[in-house]
Design a protein around this motif. Structure first.
Motif, PDB file in Angstrom:
ATOM      1  N   GLU A   1     -20.552   2.658  15.972  1.00  0.00           N
ATOM      2  CA  GLU A   1     -20.476   3.673  15.109  1.00  0.00           C
ATOM      3  C   GLU A   1     -19.053   4.420  15.255  1.00  0.00           C
ATOM      4  O   GLU A   1     -18.601   5.137  14.342  1.00  0.00           O
ATOM      5  CB  GLU A   1     -21.438   4.203  14.725  1.00  0.00           C
ATOM      6  CG  GLU A   1     -21.669   5.585  13.648  1.00  0.00           C
ATOM      7  CD  GLU A   1     -22.831   6.138  13.276  1.00  0.00           C
ATOM      8  OE1 GLU A   1     -23.066   7.024  12.698  1.00  0.00           O
ATOM      9  OE2 GLU A   1     -24.169   5.712  14.029  1.00  0.00           O
ATOM     10  N   ILE A   2     -19.052   5.000  16.426  1.00  0.00           N
ATOM     11  CA  ILE A   2     -17.858   5.684  17.133  1.00  0.00           C
ATOM     12  C   ILE A   2     -16.577   5.278  16.480  1.00  0.00           C
ATOM     13  O   ILE A   2     -15.824   6.034  16.269  1.00  0.00           O
ATOM     14  CB  ILE A   2     -18.014   5.897  18.624  1.00  0.00           C
ATOM     15  CG1 ILE A   2     -17.009   7.091  18.826  1.00  0.00           C
ATOM     16  CG2 ILE A   2     -17.650   4.450  19.383  1.00  0.00           C
ATOM     17  CD1 ILE A   2     -17.049   7.505  20.431  1.00  0.00           C
TER      18      ILE A   2
ATOM     19  N   ALA B   1     -12.420   4.292   9.648  1.00  0.00           N
ATOM     20  CA  ALA B   1     -12.989   4.061   8.270  1.00  0.00           C
ATOM     21  C   ALA B   1     -11.910   4.124   7.381  1.00  0.00           C
ATOM     22  O   ALA B   1     -11.994   3.286   6.358  1.00  0.00           O
ATOM     23  CB  ALA B   1     -13.750   5.498   7.852  1.00  0.00           C
ATOM     24  N   LYS B   2     -10.519   4.482   7.325  1.00  0.00           N
ATOM     25  CA  LYS B   2      -9.572   4.700   6.431  1.00  0.00           C
ATOM     26  C   LYS B   2      -8.703   3.480   6.506  1.00  0.00           C
ATOM     27  O   LYS B   2      -8.139   3.204   5.588  1.00  0.00           O
ATOM     28  CB  LYS B   2      -8.846   5.942   6.583  1.00  0.00           C
ATOM     29  CG  LYS B   2      -9.505   7.145   6.373  1.00  0.00           C
ATOM     30  CD  LYS B   2      -8.677   8.309   6.312  1.00  0.00           C
ATOM     31  CE  LYS B   2      -9.141   9.569   5.790  1.00  0.00           C
ATOM     32  NZ  LYS B   2      -8.308  10.756   5.799  1.00  0.00           N
TER      33      LYS B   2
ATOM     34  N   THR C   1     -16.056   2.722  13.592  1.00  0.00           N
ATOM     35  CA  THR C   1     -16.139   2.586  12.457  1.00  0.00           C
ATOM     36  C   THR C   1     -15.873   3.907  11.876  1.00  0.00           C
ATOM     37  O   THR C   1     -15.584   3.750  10.372  1.00  0.00           O
ATOM     38  CB  THR C   1     -17.412   1.880  11.916  1.00  0.00           C
ATOM     39  OG1 THR C   1     -18.676   2.714  12.176  1.00  0.00           O
ATOM     40  CG2 THR C   1     -17.911   0.406  12.391  1.00  0.00           C
ATOM     41  N   THR C   2     -16.393   5.051  12.391  1.00  0.00           N
ATOM     42  CA  THR C   2     -16.105   6.333  11.768  1.00  0.00           C
ATOM     43  C   THR C   2     -14.778   6.863  11.919  1.00  0.00           C
ATOM     44  O   THR C   2     -14.248   7.132  10.983  1.00  0.00           O
ATOM     45  CB  THR C   2     -17.049   7.370  12.618  1.00  0.00           C
ATOM     46  OG1 THR C   2     -18.367   7.110  12.325  1.00  0.00           O
ATOM     47  CG2 THR C   2     -16.683   8.784  12.076  1.00  0.00           C
ATOM     48  N   ALA C   3     -14.140   6.478  13.331  1.00  0.00           N
ATOM     49  CA  ALA C   3     -12.886   6.973  13.337  1.00  0.00           C
ATOM     50  C   ALA C   3     -11.824   5.933  12.785  1.00  0.00           C
ATOM     51  O   ALA C   3     -10.699   6.480  12.166  1.00  0.00           O
ATOM     52  CB  ALA C   3     -12.583   6.822  15.084  1.00  0.00           C
TER      53      ALA C   3
ATOM     54  N   TYR D   1     -15.475   5.932  23.949  1.00  0.00           N
ATOM     55  CA  TYR D   1     -14.441   5.316  23.183  1.00  0.00           C
ATOM     56  C   TYR D   1     -13.873   4.204  23.951  1.00  0.00           C
ATOM     57  O   TYR D   1     -13.764   3.097  23.252  1.00  0.00           O
ATOM     58  CB  TYR D   1     -13.159   6.198  22.867  1.00  0.00           C
ATOM     59  CG  TYR D   1     -13.344   7.362  21.606  1.00  0.00           C
ATOM     60  CD1 TYR D   1     -13.166   6.653  20.632  1.00  0.00           C
ATOM     61  CD2 TYR D   1     -13.418   8.712  21.830  1.00  0.00           C
ATOM     62  CE1 TYR D   1     -13.492   7.506  19.276  1.00  0.00           C
ATOM     63  CE2 TYR D   1     -13.571   9.324  20.766  1.00  0.00           C
ATOM     64  CZ  TYR D   1     -13.595   8.897  19.416  1.00  0.00           C
ATOM     65  OH  TYR D   1     -13.655   9.628  18.346  1.00  0.00           O
TER      66      TYR D   1
END
Length: 435
Positions: A262-263, A269-270, A265-267, A242
């Motif tokens: 990706e770690i 995302a909202k 953009t996933t976390a 992270y």
């Protein structure tokens, strides 16, 4: 004195000194508009001793003396920034003629002294009028910044040796919108995520605008840390992932691969800006060089009390500067090699490296060790073309005010007298050594 020689770095290597407009210029007259740092510094509790940059080092009036210091040290380059609110007081619209005239004098003064001008368009002094419109949280800033870049490119581009769009986008975005340490002082993940993307989207937009004006030798300056896990535990490895993504890979991946980690953009995302994926072609516009600012490393540990990013940092065991930053020259070698191996074969410049410290003997040792680290990176194949000491002058060190001294030249803030330190003499001895 240093244990390295000028010739160790190659015949085309550029040694220089670096500064930033708000930290040294003062001169908040002649039509300059207010910036976010003026209001941030005026807010109680934000800056040590309530210091501000109203006078700073009075470089606005004393620039000939400062350029003489750079020349007399033997430096070939000067990395400086232009103040957006000095050139376009409202951020958009009318251009301030006195601001144009000042940078004409400054750039011509460099050329007259045989110095290569390395310009930075944005070193954190956003016009306040644009902050009123959301600043880096507003996608429209890409257009505002592109228009500002066009003004700079048209007026000065043919005299600039190299031009960077943004200085330290991590600081512009995360430090200033999530951690709240720098202007505008937000502590909000949605604000930070938008700033993290928009600062790079604006960078790409500015690259396009500069190229339209025919400006050559374009880059960006990234501040990177040597991220490491605090232990070998699986949890600390995740924390390191992270931390490295937030500090390093978001900016390196975005600029050179058109991809964010990706770690993250996933976390996030909202709260990611809608349609951000379509911007990545602009974010990753081709460059001619990249600048790396390096000071220390980050040691990451798992911290379950922080649910979004379950990470904390621990202090390393090595010697520290007076800000508590660990001195880790090996990290510079590792970063230079990593960037050249994993991200780009472009020429790399170490655009900032230095030490906040009153004991200049320690500063000389710091520079010597980090110059050795650059040489080691070159030996491992990194195409490092230059090194800029931070900073030429003791100056306004942002939230630290005037309490922190990075300069190789001492500044008496009461009299504005400049006095070269031993670190200045060490550079002078090396750069004038023709053996």
């Amino acid at each position: 004195m240093f244990t390295v020689d000028r010739k160790d770095f190659g015949p085309n290597f550029v040694f220089g000194a670096a500064t930033a407009a708000y930290q040294i210029e003062g001169g908040q007259t002649d039509g300059r508009g207010p910036s976010i740092w003026d209001t941030f510094a005026a807010t109680p509790g934000n800056v040590k001793n309530a210091d501000d940059g109203h006078m700073a080092c009075d470089h606005y009036n004393r620039w000939p003396e400062d350029l003489d210091l750079i020349r007399d040290a033997g430096f070939e380059g000067y990395r400086f920034s232009l103040a957006w609110p000095r050139l376009i007081p409202e951020g958009t619209g009318a251009v301030n003629q006195a601001g144009l005239d000042f940078y004409d004098r400054l750039i011509d003064g460099m050329l007259e002294r045989g110095l290569k001008p390395f310009a930075t368009l944005y070193h954190w002094d956003l016009p306040s009028a644009l902050q009123d419109k959301g600043g880096w949280m507003n996608r429209d800033i890409a257009g505002w910044f592109g228009d500002y870049a066009a003004v700079v490119g048209k007026r000065f581009g043919d005299r600039l040796h190299a031009t960077a769009t943004i200085n330290e986008p991590w600081c512009v975005a995360f430090l200033s919108h999530f951690l709240g340490v720098h202007a505008p002082g937000y502590r909000d993940m949605r604000a930070a995520t938008r700033a993290m993307h928009h600062v790079l989207y604006a960078h790409g937009t500015a690259i396009d605008a500069l190229r339209v004006q025919g400006v050559k030798n374009l880059g960006i300056v990234l501040n990177l840390e040597k991220s490491e896990p605090a232990t070998d535990s699986a949890e600390d490895q995740v924390a390191f992932d992270y931390g490295d993504a937030l500090f390093n890979r978001w900016y390196l991946g975005g600029v050179f691969k058109g991809q964010y980690p990706e770690i993250l953009t996933t976390a996030l995302a909202k709260v990611m800006p809608e349609g951000w994926e379509k911007d990545m072609e602009v974010v990753s516009r081709p460059l001619d060089w990249v600048g790396i600012n390096y000071y220390t490393r980050g040691l990451y540990k798992h911290d379950a009390t922080r649910p979004l990013f379950p990470i904390g940092q621990v202090k390393g065991p090595l010697e520290k500067n007076d800000l508590g930053w660990e001195i880790y020259p090996q990290g510079l070698t590792d970063l230079l090699v990593r960037v050249s191996r994993d991200y780009t074969k472009l020429p790399i410049y170490v655009t900032e490296n230095g030490m906040s410290e009153d004991d200049d003997t320690r500063r000389v040792a710091f520079y010597d060790a980090h110059l050795q680290a650059v040489k080691a990176a070159q030996g491992q194949g990194a195409d490092v073309r230059g090194y800029f000491a931070w900073s030429l002058l003791d100056n306004y060190e942002w939230a630290e005010g005037y309490s922190s001294r990075f300069g190789i030249v001492h500044v008496d803030y009461q009299t504005q007298k400049r006095t070269p330190k031993g670190s200045y003499r060490a550079f002078q001895g090396m750069l004038h050594n023709t053996r």
